[in-house]
Structures are given as C-alpha cells and as structure tokens.
Design an enzyme around this catalytic site. Structure first.
Site, PDB file in Angstrom:
ATOM      1  N   LYS A   4      -6.103 -13.398  10.330  1.00  0.00           N
ATOM      2  CA  LYS A   4      -5.554 -12.403  11.259  1.00  0.00           C
ATOM      3  C   LYS A   4      -5.259 -12.973  12.656  1.00  0.00           C
ATOM      4  CE  LYS A   4      -6.785  -8.255   8.809  1.00  0.00           C
ATOM      5  NZ  LYS A   4      -5.508  -7.783   8.317  1.00  0.00           N
ATOM      6  N   TYR A  64     -14.356  -4.089   2.658  1.00  0.00           N
ATOM      7  CA  TYR A  64     -13.028  -4.506   2.189  1.00  0.00           C
ATOM      8  C   TYR A  64     -12.865  -5.983   2.518  1.00  0.00           C
ATOM      9  CZ  TYR A  64      -8.034  -5.274   1.940  1.00  0.00           C
ATOM     10  OH  TYR A  64      -6.804  -5.795   1.629  1.00  0.00           O
ATOM     11  N   ASP A 111     -17.465 -12.139   6.643  1.00  0.00           N
ATOM     12  CA  ASP A 111     -16.009 -12.039   6.641  1.00  0.00           C
ATOM     13  C   ASP A 111     -15.584 -11.549   8.030  1.00  0.00           C
ATOM     14  OD1 ASP A 111     -13.379 -11.330   6.401  1.00  0.00           O
ATOM     15  OD2 ASP A 111     -13.604 -10.237   4.512  1.00  0.00           O
ATOM     16  N   TYR A 118       0.825  -1.218   0.000  1.00  0.00           N
ATOM     17  CA  TYR A 118       0.000   0.000   0.000  1.00  0.00           C
ATOM     18  C   TYR A 118       0.856   1.264   0.000  1.00  0.00           C
ATOM     19  CZ  TYR A 118      -3.548  -3.340   1.481  1.00  0.00           C
ATOM     20  OH  TYR A 118      -4.374  -4.417   1.561  1.00  0.00           O
TER      21      TYR A 118
HETATM   22  C1  LIG Z   1     -12.270  -7.989   6.592  1.00  0.00           C
HETATM   23  C2  LIG Z   1     -11.036  -8.403   5.846  1.00  0.00           C
HETATM   24  N1  LIG Z   1     -11.113  -9.365   4.922  1.00  0.00           N
HETATM   25  C3  LIG Z   1     -10.028  -9.781   4.251  1.00  0.00           C
HETATM   26  C4  LIG Z   1      -8.784  -9.232   4.472  1.00  0.00           C
HETATM   27  C5  LIG Z   1      -7.592  -9.697   3.701  1.00  0.00           C
HETATM   28  O1  LIG Z   1      -6.742 -10.439   4.508  1.00  0.00           O
HETATM   29  P1  LIG Z   1      -5.216 -10.644   4.083  1.00  0.00           P
HETATM   30  O2  LIG Z   1      -4.556  -9.320   4.184  1.00  0.00           O
HETATM   31  O3  LIG Z   1      -4.694 -11.646   5.074  1.00  0.00           O
HETATM   32  O4  LIG Z   1      -5.214 -11.195   2.699  1.00  0.00           O
HETATM   33  C6  LIG Z   1      -8.669  -8.209   5.422  1.00  0.00           C
HETATM   34  C7  LIG Z   1      -7.369  -7.562   5.675  1.00  0.00           C
HETATM   35  O5  LIG Z   1      -7.261  -6.503   6.242  1.00  0.00           O
HETATM   36  C8  LIG Z   1      -9.817  -7.790   6.141  1.00  0.00           C
HETATM   37  O6  LIG Z   1      -9.760  -6.816   7.053  1.00  0.00           O
END
Ligand SMILES: Cc1ncc(COP(=O)(O)O)c(C=O)c1O
Length: 432
Positions: A279, A159, A250, A31
């Site tokens: 995470k 996201y 998610d 980023y």
């Molecule tokens: C809600 C959500 N989904 C998916 C992801 C993507 O995860 P990764 O960075 O491990 O690919 C993130 C990352 O910040 C997230 O906050």
C-alpha cells in the site's frame, strides 16, 4: 440489459471520453456485482487530495486510493525519482541480477522496521506478500524437521488479501469461498477475559500444530475499521512465544504512519517474526510489496540443502520503478513532518466527526491516527450513499456499515473539513 454496469453511465454519456465508452464493456471491476454495480467514474487526473473527473468535476479524496497515497497524488519528489529511474532502468529480473533501488530500499527498511526485522523479500501486491509470509512460516517448520505445524491462527474480522492463502486466513470479504480453503483456526481477538481464555485454550490444545498466528496490528481495516488496543498485540506475542509459534503482523494497511507511528507494532513494543508491507510503501504510485523476516526465520532457510530454499520469485519482484518510488516515499517520511501531520489529522477527525455521534443511526465514532470511522446500525443502500457523497463533491466509499476517512497525510485543513462536513451532513439527511 440496461442495468449492466457497462451500459449505465455515471453522468451525461455525451461527456464521457471515448476510451470509457469503448472499454467499459470489457473490464471486470473489483468487489462488484457487475449486473447492479454503479459504473465507475472516469478519472483524467489527480493532484494532492483531488481527483479530476472527465466531465470537469473535482472530488476531494477521503480514501487516498485504498490507503496508499499517503503523500497525496503526484508528489513531485516521487514523480522525479520515478522519471529518473524510467530513463535508466525501469525493470530487470531479480533472479541472478540486482539493482541499486531494491538494495537501497531493503537496507533502509531494515533500518526503519522495529527490532531485528531485516531480511526483505519483494513482491508486487499485498496479497502476494501475505502468501510469501505464510509460505515462509510453513517452510520454516519443515526446514527445521517439524512437520506437524501446518495450521494458521487468524482472527474474526481480519482481512489479508484475495489470493488463496490470504483468503484462507481472512474472515472479511470472501463469503463461502472460505469454506473450500484449507482449514485454519479463526478466533476472536483476545480483547476481554472470555476471548483471551478462548484464544489461550486454542493454543494450549493445538499449539504444536500451529505454524503462525496472523494479525493486522491495532486496526482491522477491510473487516470494518475496527481498532484494538496495543495490549491485545502484546498478549498475542506473549502467547506465541509461550507456544513457540511464529507471529506474522500484516502491516499492509497500518504501515507507514497510518496509525500514528511509522509501524503499528511500535505502539505495542512488539516485534513480529514476519511482517508484510505494501500500500503506502510507494506512496500510492506503483505496485510493490515486501515480506520481511527476522534473522531467526531466515536462519531456517540458510543451508547447504537446496530443498531448504524459499521457492518463490514473482516476475516483477523488486521492480526498479516501484523501488525508486518507495525510496522517494521514505525520503518524504524523513524530510517532511508526516507523523506530526497524522497527529493533526487525528485531532481534527476526533473533533470533526464527533457531531455524528448524536445521529440516530450512528452506533460508534472512532479515530485512530489518520483513520476516522463512523459506524452505522446498517447501510441499506450503499450505492445511494456513495452517489450522494459524489454529488457532495467528495470521494468517500463506505462499505459494510462503516463510513470512513483515510485521507492523504498532506491533505489541506479546508479539504479535511470539507470531507468531515460531508460525512456529518449526508448522514444527517436520512437513514441510508
Ligand atoms: C491488511 C491487508 N492485508 C492485505 C491486503 C491485500 O493487499 P492487496 O490488495 O495489495 O493484494 C490488504 C488490502 O486491503 C490489507 O488491507
């Protein structure tokens, strides 16, 4: 040339380690506009809620490494579990072979997750877990002989990751790339009468083309730390049920206590058809993710027809070190008072950030679980603000127009106070 990230030094170059000087010109940072980005800080150690820099400075960490290190860094219980695993079985392919850490983890997750979410597909990053969820949803309908349901509904400000499918259901972050990705429907979260009507109208008009609805329950993280109440999630679940659409929650950010319950969905009493996790799954130590399906989803793949199989299998899926770390992390949730710690952090954040409310550029201060966010009208110079926090001895990484704290649940009271004081003082210095 002197403005390239690799040419500029965070401190005195003479004090930067050799590996930093040698390697920086060869990495592409996340980023970041490489031409103008501030160079990263060389880190040599982490402990608890502290990040030790190569020049000897110690920063108090307000972010827990993109929300992963919920038990703090280097927790001895996780470290010991990973060390034991390293000595016996660091990794073995998951195709045709299985191992205890993965199968233990799958059964433990099935026991902890809401409702009957009980079939775990492992991968190695959140974005891939989302890809798997999307693929499961699409193939669920194909396997059932329904070929019209090929679209996803996702929400403004959402996201879900950086891979192609995840970008196609994200709103935040990916700018123009969104336009070249397959068409999906993006609507506002159904939070008020108008947005509920628009959402319901979309499902009425296109419901039989929609494979699944994808939502971050209760908190849109990377989209700006925006919160919505549990009844929004209940509305989405009810609408999905009315139209026979799958629901994907998610919980990659919200899972494992961040919002105050082990999973955010619990606060709404909602059970999605598919859930994604990553995470904090390993307590921030190793990359691991999971896509978990309910029996109704799994049943559509259970068949004598090989074409009905889920054709997915990341090389490092169910990595034994990652699974050992995740099992150790779940031990800590069981043995230590994590959710009580989240409640205490929540109360402290509400008290400590309240004084920011009166600052002229602040438009909102909000807290949910162990997430505290201060929204500004705008942040004109993010880099300068980030540098100022580092000078104040804290690692806080504002983005967009938000300054936020997502500390480790084990953070000490005085460390949390220090973070909150830094936010209030730095934001009161000037308009950033
Ligand atoms: C809600 C959500 N989904 C998916 C992801 C993507 O995860 P990764 O960075 O491990 O690919 C993130 C990352 O910040 C997230 O906050």
């Amino acid at each position: 040339m002197s403005s390239r990230a690799s040419d500029r030094r965070p401190g005195d170059p003479a004090r930067n380690p050799d590996w930093y000087e040698r390697g920086l010109a060869h990495v592409w940072l996340p980023y970041a506009q490489m031409k103008t980005a501030a160079p990263p800080l060389p880190v040599v150690a982490t402990e608890g809620s502290r990040i030790v820099l190569a020049d000897g400075r110690v920063l108090i960490d307000g972010i827990a490494s993109w929300w992963t290190a919920c038990h703090g860094y280097n927790h001895p219980h996780i470290r010991a579990a990973v060390e034991r695993q390293l000595a016996t079985l660091p990794h073995v392919m998951f195709g045709g072979l299985a191992h205890e850490p993965a199968l233990n983890l799958a059964s433990r997750l099935a026991g902890l997750l809401p409702g009957d979410l009980d079939r775990v597909f492992f991968s190695e990053s959140g974005s891939v877990a989302v890809e798997v969820a999307l693929k499961m949803a699409l193939q669920y309908w194909i396997n059932r002989g329904i070929r019209t349901r090929r679209r996803f509904v996702a929400f403004t400000g959402g996201y879900h990751g950086d891979t192609a499918g995840a970008m196609a259901v994200s709103h935040a972050m990916h700018g123009e790339l969104r336009a070249v990705l397959p068409g999906n429907d993006r609507v506002a979260l159904p939070q008020d009468e108008a947005s509920r009507a628009a959402f319901d109208r979309l499902l009425t008009q296109r419901g039989d083309e929609i494979a699944a609805i994808v939502v971050e329950p209760l908190v849109q993280g990377a989209g700006g730390m925006r919160f919505h109440p549990p009844d929004v999630l209940r509305h989405i679940r009810a609408a999905a049920d009315r139209h026979g659409i799958l629901l994907i929650c998610d919980e990659i950010f919200t899972g494992f206590g961040r919002t105050g319950t082990l999973f955010a969905c619990e606060q709404a009493g909602v059970v999605p058809d598919i859930m994604t996790l990553s995470k904090a799954l390993t307590g921030g130590t190793l990359p691991l993710a999971a896509t978990v399906a309910r029996p109704n989803v799994f049943a559509a793949f259970w068949s004598d027809d090989p074409a009905h199989a889920l054709m997915h299998g990341p090389t490092y899926m169910a990595n034994a070190l990652g699974c050992a770390a995740a099992n150790a992390s779940l031990d800590l949730f069981a043995q230590e008072p994590r959710l009580a710690q989240v409640r205490a952090i929540s109360a402290a954040l509400a008290r400590g950030l309240a004084e920011c409310r009166d600052l002229p550029s602040v438009t909102d201060v909000r807290v949910k679980g162990a997430i505290g966010a201060v929204e500004l009208e705008r942040i004109a110079d993010l880099d300068a603000l980030r540098r100022r926090f580092i000078a104040a001895g804290v690692f806080i990484r504002p983005f967009g127009s938000v300054v936020y704290l997502t500390p480790a649940f084990t953070i000490r009271d005085e460390e949390l106070s220090c973070l909150m004081r830094a936010v209030c003082e730095v934001l009161s210095e000037r308009a950033w």
